[in-house]
Scaffold this active site. Structure first.
Site, PDB file in Angstrom:
ATOM      1  N   ASP A   9      31.165 -11.640  26.217  1.00  0.00           N
ATOM      2  CA  ASP A   9      31.708 -12.091  24.936  1.00  0.00           C
ATOM      3  C   ASP A   9      32.828 -13.095  25.171  1.00  0.00           C
ATOM      4  O   ASP A   9      33.734 -12.857  25.985  1.00  0.00           O
ATOM      5  CB  ASP A   9      32.245 -10.877  24.164  1.00  0.00           C
ATOM      6  CG  ASP A   9      32.403 -11.157  22.681  1.00  0.00           C
ATOM      7  OD1 ASP A   9      32.600 -12.323  22.319  1.00  0.00           O
ATOM      8  OD2 ASP A   9      32.330 -10.210  21.883  1.00  0.00           O
ATOM      9  N   ASP A 102      28.876 -16.835  20.322  1.00  0.00           N
ATOM     10  CA  ASP A 102      29.903 -16.481  21.305  1.00  0.00           C
ATOM     11  C   ASP A 102      29.587 -15.243  22.134  1.00  0.00           C
ATOM     12  O   ASP A 102      30.471 -14.718  22.808  1.00  0.00           O
ATOM     13  CB  ASP A 102      31.257 -16.302  20.618  1.00  0.00           C
ATOM     14  CG  ASP A 102      31.239 -15.217  19.554  1.00  0.00           C
ATOM     15  OD1 ASP A 102      30.145 -14.692  19.262  1.00  0.00           O
ATOM     16  OD2 ASP A 102      32.312 -14.899  19.009  1.00  0.00           O
ATOM     17  N   GLU A 103      28.347 -14.753  22.106  1.00  0.00           N
ATOM     18  CA  GLU A 103      28.044 -13.578  22.925  1.00  0.00           C
ATOM     19  C   GLU A 103      26.629 -13.629  23.487  1.00  0.00           C
ATOM     20  O   GLU A 103      25.709 -14.151  22.866  1.00  0.00           O
ATOM     21  CB  GLU A 103      28.263 -12.274  22.145  1.00  0.00           C
ATOM     22  CG  GLU A 103      27.399 -12.100  20.927  1.00  0.00           C
ATOM     23  CD  GLU A 103      27.648 -10.773  20.225  1.00  0.00           C
ATOM     24  OE1 GLU A 103      28.024  -9.796  20.902  1.00  0.00           O
ATOM     25  OE2 GLU A 103      27.460 -10.724  18.995  1.00  0.00           O
TER      26      GLU A 103
END
Length: 385
Positions: A9, A102-103
């Site tokens: 993350d 974002d992950e």
């Protein structure tokens, strides 16, 4: 073979992106959003200390943290950096799933025969930060659920391995809100009957849980017990979504065409939000009765909002339809897609607008996409005199 799953993350991704280009934002409260009546798209840990959270109205956030620096979001920057991170991870990891902007999930099962899985992941984390400047957290375990919860517990810039025998002791004391599928409504429902920790939830009979919260009860019970067989899906980026309408009879009815266009846009925008995409390029296609085909496109700020997309599509249609000739086909395509949700895109829209979209999408998901729609997408033929 026991699986080895990594959840990686990017910490406060939007804020971190802004800090890359402006170091004066380091170590101060930062809110990504826009407009006095807008909502918080993201915020720094310094702002969270004062109680600021994502999706909170900007006005409320500034009452909690009046010294915060508010910055309008830049999805082009975030998308570019997200793509760079994905390329770095894909170059090293055997199976990668990009879960959001974002992950990422990585399946590195079997790699411990050649490398220490934890050490390998740590080196990949350092490699991402070295090449992008972005802070990263990760957790490594036997499935996606435990790995994701683990990442949440070690942020920011943390790392952890949770082995099979450590899963239950790790999960037990945590709030049930830590389980990815538990939203506010489910949390409130379970809290009312005394279920607040994962330990308590894991000891509930699965059948009873199913009776309380419905068909997802079994899945929730499994996750509370650290069971999740969901595979890491190899990452492939979708290029576009589109729709076309061919008329049974060629038409020149502009009023009817406009209502049809609105309905087509509304349906595509709902698909964008359902699949968590944002689009940056809008394309309109017309085919005339003589089979001549023309297209026109426009670049826009990343969005999945009907009202923004409708305005753009109608403007393109007005520029494109410059012949007094009957139309055989009309098509709309959204391309230049990136992962993201409506919430993080409405930097200039109001919390009322966000609430409206959430309510409409909830109705569409529950009862069907054609159960609620804009009045402007319904064509009413003029009365014959």
């Amino acid at each position: 073979m026991e699986r080895t799953i990594v959840h990686m993350d990017l910490d406060t991704f939007f804020v971190s992106c802004e800090r890359l280009r402006n170091s004066e934002l380091d170590k101060i409260p930062v809110i990504i959003g826009g407009g006095d009546r807008g909502v918080v798209a993201s915020c720094s840990y310094e702002a969270r200390y004062y109680g600021v959270r994502s999706a909170m109205p900007i006005k409320m956030a500034l009452r909690l943290c009046p010294q915060a620096k508010v910055i309008k979001g830049d999805m082009e920057l975030y998308s570019r950096l997200s793509h760079t991170v994905t390329e770095i991870i894909q170059e090293k990891a055997p199976v990668v799933e990009k879960a959001s902007v974002d992950e990422h999930y990585l399946d590195i099962s079997g790699m411990d025969r050649f490398f220490g899985s934890y050490q390998w992941t740590q080196e990949l984390m350092q490699n991402v930060t070295k090449h992008t400047g972005l802070p990263v957290s990760f957790a490594l375990s036997v499935n996606k659920t435990v790995a994701k919860i683990g990442t949440g517990e070690v942020k920011p810039s943390g790392k952890r391995e949770i082995r099979q025998h450590e899963i239950k002791p790790f999960l037990a004391p945590l709030s049930i809100k830590k389980i990815p599928m538990v939203g506010d409504k489910t949390f409130q429902l379970l809290s009312r009957i005394g279920i607040r920790t994962i330990h308590t939830l894991s000891e509930m009979p699965a059948e009873v849980l199913q009776q309380i919260i419905g068909k997802n009860g079994i899945d929730l019970w499994k996750k509370a017990n650290g069971i999740d067989h969901t595979p890491v899906e190899p990452y492939t980026e979708r290029k576009s979504i589109s729709t076309e309408h061919t008329f049974d009879r060629d038409t020149i009815d502009i009023a009817m065409l406009r209502t049809l266009i609105t309905g087509m846009v509304e349906k595509l925008a709902f698909q964008l939000r359902t699949e968590q995409w944002l689009t940056s390029t809008v394309v309109v296609k017309l085919r005339y009765a003589n089979f001549d085909t023309e297209t026109k496109q426009a670049q826009i700020t990343y969005t999945s909002a009907d009202h923004t997309l409708n305005r753009c599509v109608h403007e393109l249609f007005d520029k494109l339809y410059n012949r007094r000739m009957r139309i055989r086909l009309i098509g709309i395509r959204f391309t230049g897609l990136v992962r993201g949700s409506l919430q993080i895109n409405l930097f200039e829209d109001t919390e009322e607008m966000l609430a409206l979209y959430q309510a409409m999408d909830h109705i569409k998901h529950r009862f069907g996409h054609n159960k609620v729609y804009r009045a402007s997408s319904v064509y009413v033929p003029p009365k014959k005199k």
